[in-house]
Design a protein around this motif. Sequence first.
Motif: not given
Lengths: 161, 161
Positions: B26, B29, B31-32, B41, B44-45
Amino acid sequence: MSKGPWLDGDEQKVWRSYLLMRKTLETHLERHLQREFGLSKSDFEILVNLSESESGRMRAFELSRSTQWEKSRLSHHLTRMEKRGLIRKEACDARYPEIVITDEGLRAIRDSAPAQAARVREFFVDVFGPERFAVLGEAADEVVAAIEKHCDTDCSLVDRS
Amino acid sequence: MSKGPWLDGDEQKVWRSYLLMRKTLETHLERHLQREFGLSKSDFEILVNLSESESGRMRAFELSRSTQWEKSRLSHHLTRMEKRGLIRKEACDARYPEIVITDEGLRAIRDSAPAQAARVREFFVDVFGPERFAVLGEAADEVVAAIEKHCDTDCSLVDRS
DNA sequence: CGCGTCGGGTTGATGTGTCAACCCGGCGCG
DNA sequence: CGCGCCGGGTTGACACATCAACCCGACGCG
């Protein structure tokens, strides 16, 4: 719209199942910990570590190592926990304080740990069953290894002891 | 001290492997996503869901259903995303606003999704390999089912549509 | 000595999540 | 009509996480 370049069919499906499991399991465990014992998952993690040590006392950076938390997060959280009486900071060797679990903290974890363990077993260990569970363990280790190997080669962000 | 009534030997080991994988994957992912595209995140979701809808617009409660977020969290996050120009709230039908993805939001997700998918594949899908991956998918569904079944019987906290 | 720098730890600002309270239009029902 | 409740949504207060900056003693080294 967009139907972006994403994972394809089955990959997608399993990945989302995994994400859903992750979230469902986590919120379930966390909710019970909170409602029944007034502990957050973070509190619990700290208390587990402290109570597993010989003396119930550790230096902050040891906790940081075993929890994998950043030091500032740890510092903030410890001050909050101290305010709530779960731990104490003792300034023994001059400068660096030791983190000590209090009686209250000890009581909290002794009360909550069995319930928590039971839930993990009921909804995770037992649902997987022995073989799938063992398989998961191996795969999980490999995933961690893959990511760390990758990071070794191009970044230095991980606190490797 | 304490060595509380906890999971025993192997259970313990696998459970901790799982937790470590969870966290490692987690943070990697996330961090990038953050460093390369400036998205959390959560951003993104939301963007994934919007961009997968026909029109790029959804009502808040639909998002709430598909993300499984609480409504207040969603509301807060949407106002933040609006401030950053990733989405817009359009008050079409009188009262309830529709959430619309902006061009900037669309660009953001089209740029980031392939990289994210590639990482998931590299460190998760491919490391598991097809069989173990399929097994995980099944087990994950069963875990979710077990928890939901349990909750059906004694609580009403889940937003079941 | 003076100076840099390194490791352990704290602090403050800011972004994010959670809980409880509230707003308001619709609906059931006396 | 009047009233209460419900569902979708917002708000505010607070807990928590992250980032960057800082503090300070130790150590290296000119």
